[in-house]
Motif scaffolding. Structure first.
Motif, short mmCIF file in Angstrom:
data_model
loop_
_atom_site.label_atom_id
_atom_site.label_comp_id
_atom_site.label_asym_id
_atom_site.label_seq_id
_atom_site.Cartn_x
_atom_site.Cartn_y
_atom_site.Cartn_z
N ARG A 30 2.86 -5.16 2.97
CA ARG A 30 1.99 -5.90 2.05
C ARG A 30 1.35 -4.97 1.03
O ARG A 30 0.14 -4.93 0.92
N ASP A 31 2.13 -4.28 0.29
CA ASP A 31 1.59 -3.41 -0.76
C ASP A 31 1.39 -4.22 -2.03
O ASP A 31 2.26 -5.00 -2.43
N LEU A 32 0.25 -4.01 -2.66
CA LEU A 32 -0.05 -4.68 -3.91
C LEU A 32 0.77 -4.05 -5.03
O LEU A 32 0.85 -2.84 -5.14
N VAL A 33 1.38 -4.87 -5.85
CA VAL A 33 2.13 -4.41 -7.00
C VAL A 33 1.25 -4.62 -8.23
O VAL A 33 0.83 -5.74 -8.51
N LEU A 34 0.97 -3.54 -8.95
CA LEU A 34 0.11 -3.63 -10.12
C LEU A 34 0.87 -4.11 -11.35
O LEU A 34 1.97 -3.64 -11.62
N THR A 35 0.26 -5.03 -12.05
CA THR A 35 0.72 -5.46 -13.37
C THR A 35 -0.49 -5.40 -14.29
O THR A 35 -1.63 -5.25 -13.83
N ARG A 59 5.01 4.16 -12.95
CA ARG A 59 6.37 3.68 -12.70
C ARG A 59 6.51 3.00 -11.35
O ARG A 59 7.31 2.09 -11.19
N ASP A 60 5.72 3.45 -10.38
CA ASP A 60 5.80 2.87 -9.04
C ASP A 60 5.02 1.57 -8.92
O ASP A 60 5.09 0.90 -7.88
N HIS A 61 4.29 1.20 -9.94
CA HIS A 61 3.45 -0.01 -9.96
C HIS A 61 2.42 -0.02 -8.82
O HIS A 61 2.01 -1.07 -8.36
N LYS A 62 2.01 1.18 -8.40
CA LYS A 62 0.96 1.31 -7.40
C LYS A 62 -0.26 2.03 -7.97
O LYS A 62 -1.24 2.21 -7.27
#
Length: 140
Positions: A30-35, A59-62
């Motif tokens: 359940r890792d949050l993906v940043l946008t 790049r990793d959206h973290k």
């Protein structure tokens, strides 16, 4: 026949650990993906007095960087499991930028530096210019 306490505790502990492992495997990571939308909404709720003029996603959206409008102050954001945490920096003095990575030194040795690889060359150039000039150049 009595079961000794240490056997009972050991068995119960093992059963609980197996149950936790099974739940984790079934539920998945359940890792949050940043946008940009996630970052804007998080900062709108947690820093309502600030206006953000530039968001740079890793790049990793973290991880992400968000510049505060008309200043050199910025927020560094990163996912922590399914949560989002942020830290405010007063200026660009603690930015070290290499070919593809923005490294942010934090207050003391107990906090490891943050390393963010921007998605685009344009984003990297924005932070290079901001760090070298010490002036904001993004408009919103």
């Amino acid at each position: 026949m009595d079961i000794e306490l240490h056997y009972l505790l050991g068995g119960a502990t093992t059963a609980v650990l197996i149950l936790i492992l099974l739940i984790r495997l079934i539920a998945g990571q359940r890792d949050l993906v940043l946008t940009e939308d996630v970052v804007y909404e998080f900062l709108r709720l947690n820093e309502p007095d600030e206006t953000i003029s530039k968001i740079t996603l890793g790049r990793d959206h973290k991880s992400a960087l968000a510049q505060i409008k008309n200043t050199t102050e910025f927020f560094a954001l990163r996912s922590f499991g399914n949560k989002l945490v942020h830290q405010r920096f007063a200026g660009t003095d603690n930015l070290a930028i290499s070919e593809q990575t923005i490294r942010i030194q934090r207050e003391d040795i107990s906090h490891a530096p943050l390393a963010i690889q921007p998605e685009t060359e344009e984003d990297l150039n924005f932070w290079i210019k901001l760090a070298s000039e010490g002036k904001p150049n993004a408009t919103a």
